[in-house]
Design a protein around this motif. Sequence first.
Motif, PDB file in Angstrom:
ATOM      1  N   LYS A   8      -4.415  -5.512  -0.070  1.00 31.75           N
ATOM      2  CA  LYS A   8      -4.588  -6.813  -0.709  1.00 31.75           C
ATOM      3  C   LYS A   8      -4.114  -7.928   0.235  1.00 31.75           C
ATOM      4  O   LYS A   8      -3.063  -7.824   0.860  1.00 31.75           O
ATOM      5  N   ARG A   9      -4.918  -8.980   0.316  1.00 32.70           N
ATOM      6  CA  ARG A   9      -4.591 -10.122   1.179  1.00 32.70           C
ATOM      7  C   ARG A   9      -4.198 -11.297   0.289  1.00 32.70           C
ATOM      8  O   ARG A   9      -4.959 -11.720  -0.580  1.00 32.70           O
ATOM      9  N   ILE A  10      -2.997 -11.838   0.524  1.00 32.94           N
ATOM     10  CA  ILE A  10      -2.416 -12.839  -0.368  1.00 32.94           C
ATOM     11  C   ILE A  10      -1.964 -14.052   0.438  1.00 32.94           C
ATOM     12  O   ILE A  10      -1.361 -13.921   1.510  1.00 32.94           O
ATOM     13  N   GLU A  25       8.385 -11.798   1.692  1.00 36.64           N
ATOM     14  CA  GLU A  25       9.105 -10.520   1.740  1.00 36.64           C
ATOM     15  C   GLU A  25       8.660  -9.608   0.599  1.00 36.64           C
ATOM     16  O   GLU A  25       8.429  -8.405   0.795  1.00 36.64           O
ATOM     17  N   THR A  26       8.522 -10.188  -0.600  1.00 33.66           N
ATOM     18  CA  THR A  26       8.160  -9.390  -1.762  1.00 33.66           C
ATOM     19  C   THR A  26       6.779  -8.771  -1.601  1.00 33.66           C
ATOM     20  O   THR A  26       6.587  -7.573  -1.827  1.00 33.66           O
ATOM     21  N   VAL A  27       5.809  -9.592  -1.205  1.00 32.79           N
ATOM     22  CA  VAL A  27       4.431  -9.103  -1.050  1.00 32.79           C
ATOM     23  C   VAL A  27       4.358  -8.007   0.005  1.00 32.79           C
ATOM     24  O   VAL A  27       3.745  -6.954  -0.205  1.00 32.79           O
ATOM     25  N   VAL A  28       5.002  -8.232   1.147  1.00 27.69           N
ATOM     26  CA  VAL A  28       4.922  -7.263   2.242  1.00 27.69           C
ATOM     27  C   VAL A  28       5.635  -5.963   1.876  1.00 27.69           C
ATOM     28  O   VAL A  28       5.141  -4.865   2.149  1.00 27.69           O
ATOM     29  N   LEU A  29       6.796  -6.074   1.247  1.00 23.13           N
ATOM     30  CA  LEU A  29       7.524  -4.868   0.874  1.00 23.13           C
ATOM     31  C   LEU A  29       6.809  -4.083  -0.219  1.00 23.13           C
ATOM     32  O   LEU A  29       7.067  -2.894  -0.397  1.00 23.13           O
ATOM     33  N   TRP A  30       5.893  -4.727  -0.930  1.00 30.53           N
ATOM     34  CA  TRP A  30       5.060  -4.016  -1.896  1.00 30.53           C
ATOM     35  C   TRP A  30       3.775  -3.499  -1.260  1.00 30.53           C
ATOM     36  O   TRP A  30       2.919  -2.967  -1.944  1.00 30.53           O
ATOM     37  N   GLY A  31       3.633  -3.674   0.044  1.00 37.30           N
ATOM     38  CA  GLY A  31       2.499  -3.099   0.751  1.00 37.30           C
ATOM     39  C   GLY A  31       1.351  -4.041   1.028  1.00 37.30           C
ATOM     40  O   GLY A  31       0.335  -3.631   1.595  1.00 37.30           O
ATOM     41  N   GLY A  32       1.469  -5.323   0.662  1.00 42.49           N
ATOM     42  CA  GLY A  32       0.373  -6.268   0.842  1.00 42.49           C
ATOM     43  C   GLY A  32       0.410  -6.980   2.181  1.00 42.49           C
ATOM     44  O   GLY A  32       1.373  -6.884   2.937  1.00 42.49           O
ATOM     45  N   ASN A 160       4.247  -2.415  12.644  1.00 43.85           N
ATOM     46  CA  ASN A 160       3.526  -3.463  11.915  1.00 43.85           C
ATOM     47  C   ASN A 160       4.337  -4.754  11.960  1.00 43.85           C
ATOM     48  O   ASN A 160       5.428  -4.829  11.382  1.00 43.85           O
ATOM     49  N   PRO A 161       3.854  -5.802  12.643  1.00 45.56           N
ATOM     50  CA  PRO A 161       4.664  -7.021  12.805  1.00 45.56           C
ATOM     51  C   PRO A 161       4.962  -7.728  11.488  1.00 45.56           C
ATOM     52  O   PRO A 161       6.008  -8.359  11.343  1.00 45.56           O
ATOM     53  N   ILE A 162       4.051  -7.626  10.510  1.00 43.51           N
ATOM     54  CA  ILE A 162       4.293  -8.262   9.212  1.00 43.51           C
ATOM     55  C   ILE A 162       5.423  -7.553   8.477  1.00 43.51           C
ATOM     56  O   ILE A 162       6.351  -8.182   7.966  1.00 43.51           O
ATOM     57  N   ASN A 163       5.377  -6.224   8.453  1.00 46.17           N
ATOM     58  CA  ASN A 163       6.459  -5.463   7.824  1.00 46.17           C
ATOM     59  C   ASN A 163       7.781  -5.693   8.535  1.00 46.17           C
ATOM     60  O   ASN A 163       8.844  -5.812   7.903  1.00 46.17           O
ATOM     61  N   ALA A 164       7.730  -5.735   9.879  1.00 49.81           N
ATOM     62  CA  ALA A 164       8.947  -5.925  10.667  1.00 49.81           C
ATOM     63  C   ALA A 164       9.583  -7.277  10.355  1.00 49.81           C
ATOM     64  O   ALA A 164      10.806  -7.387  10.183  1.00 49.81           O
ATOM     65  N   ARG A 165       8.754  -8.309  10.271  1.00 49.55           N
ATOM     66  CA  ARG A 165       9.293  -9.647  10.001  1.00 49.55           C
ATOM     67  C   ARG A 165       9.953  -9.700   8.627  1.00 49.55           C
ATOM     68  O   ARG A 165      11.052 -10.234   8.474  1.00 49.55           O
ATOM     69  N   ALA A 166       9.280  -9.150   7.616  1.00 47.36           N
ATOM     70  CA  ALA A 166       9.823  -9.197   6.256  1.00 47.36           C
ATOM     71  C   ALA A 166      11.136  -8.431   6.161  1.00 47.36           C
ATOM     72  O   ALA A 166      12.121  -8.917   5.590  1.00 47.36           O
ATOM     73  N   ASP A 253      18.515  10.002   6.031  1.00 44.13           N
ATOM     74  CA  ASP A 253      17.973   9.623   4.731  1.00 44.13           C
ATOM     75  C   ASP A 253      16.578   9.064   4.976  1.00 44.13           C
ATOM     76  O   ASP A 253      16.157   8.895   6.120  1.00 44.13           O
ATOM     77  N   PHE A 254      15.854   8.773   3.901  1.00 46.13           N
ATOM     78  CA  PHE A 254      14.538   8.175   4.058  1.00 46.13           C
ATOM     79  C   PHE A 254      14.299   7.192   2.930  1.00 46.13           C
ATOM     80  O   PHE A 254      14.924   7.258   1.865  1.00 46.13           O
ATOM     81  N   LEU A 255      13.392   6.253   3.186  1.00 44.97           N
ATOM     82  CA  LEU A 255      13.042   5.231   2.214  1.00 44.97           C
ATOM     83  C   LEU A 255      11.523   5.146   2.174  1.00 44.97           C
ATOM     84  O   LEU A 255      10.884   4.892   3.192  1.00 44.97           O
ATOM     85  N   ALA A 256      10.951   5.398   0.998  1.00 44.07           N
ATOM     86  CA  ALA A 256       9.500   5.423   0.865  1.00 44.07           C
ATOM     87  C   ALA A 256       8.942   4.007   0.754  1.00 44.07           C
ATOM     88  O   ALA A 256       9.493   3.161   0.045  1.00 44.07           O
ATOM     89  N   LYS A 257       7.850   3.741   1.465  1.00 43.91           N
ATOM     90  CA  LYS A 257       7.164   2.461   1.385  1.00 43.91           C
ATOM     91  C   LYS A 257       6.119   2.511   0.264  1.00 43.91           C
ATOM     92  O   LYS A 257       5.502   3.564   0.051  1.00 43.91           O
ATOM     93  N   PRO A 258       5.864   1.367  -0.402  1.00 47.76           N
ATOM     94  CA  PRO A 258       6.609   0.114  -0.307  1.00 47.76           C
ATOM     95  C   PRO A 258       7.939   0.227  -1.045  1.00 47.76           C
ATOM     96  O   PRO A 258       8.023   0.890  -2.071  1.00 47.76           O
ATOM     97  N   PHE A 259       8.978  -0.394  -0.505  1.00 49.43           N
ATOM     98  CA  PHE A 259      10.293  -0.272  -1.121  1.00 49.43           C
ATOM     99  C   PHE A 259      10.775  -1.626  -1.618  1.00 49.43           C
ATOM    100  O   PHE A 259      10.292  -2.679  -1.199  1.00 49.43           O
ATOM    101  N   GLN A 260      11.733  -1.583  -2.536  1.00 52.25           N
ATOM    102  CA  GLN A 260      12.316  -2.808  -3.063  1.00 52.25           C
ATOM    103  C   GLN A 260      13.525  -3.214  -2.216  1.00 52.25           C
ATOM    104  O   GLN A 260      14.206  -2.374  -1.626  1.00 52.25           O
TER     105      GLN A 260
END
Length: 276
Positions: A8-10, A25-32, A160-166, A253-260
């Motif tokens: 999704k593009r927002i 941050e919210t959109v990217v961490l939810w996978g958008g 992913n630069p967008i994920n990295a920035r968020a 440990d691990f953290l599944a994407k998208p994470f809160q």
Amino acid sequence: MLPDLTGKRILVVGDQSECRDLLYETVVLWGGECHEAENVVRALERARELAAQPGGLDLVLIDLNACGAQGLAAARKLAAEGNLADAHILFLNGEPCPSAEAGLQARAFCVEKPLKVVDLQEAIAQALCGGDVRFPRRAKQHPPTGLAHRPRRILLVEDNPINARATRTVLEKRGHQVATAENGRQALRILADQSFDLILMDVVMPEMDGTTATRMIRAGACPACDPAVPIVALTAHADPQDRHGFMEAGVDDFLAKPFQVPDLLAIVENIGPEEG
């Protein structure tokens, strides 16, 4: 349960950088995929640019407190343009949204400010997925405020630069120091010169993936690297077989994407030994 914004593009519209950062941050961490515009003029330009790209534009978030009547006018222009008519519009408003605003078009929605994460979840999910969506309202979903009790030096390995920035923005707001690498090979070069309290390691990356980089660190194949540095895998693959493979490679440990955000901060700020 989170809105799945994968693919999704927002576009986020508002003149307050702090509010835009939160939404980004919210959109990217939810996978958008999130884009920003600081005013309605730029928003119209950016919306047209995005709509012309493959996949188009899915949702426009307009902060009415910042944009006011211009935001409503921009929304009407977006709705009237053929290649933008399919984009949903979500108004953010500090007052209850009048029915005239909510009825701008069939694809317009509204959420009141101050924003609550769960209300934003429901509004986005309703706009993009349809239906009457309800998410659990749990206090633990709200991110911690202020600075971390013990700031950490973190290496974020994410291609992913967008994920990295968020992710970096979230961590730095808590007072953590963050360095970034685009793949495992680059991470090993950084680790040869600098020490860190924690590594956040994406799994799927070009050149060298996170699993390979983790194995090299644990095996002492990286000169000057601390083989015992805590490593957290960031991954969209979270089934039991994948988890077993990550642990075998040496992650802590691990953290599944998208994470809160609260889940990210909980891992970062609780993993590893306490000082003293």
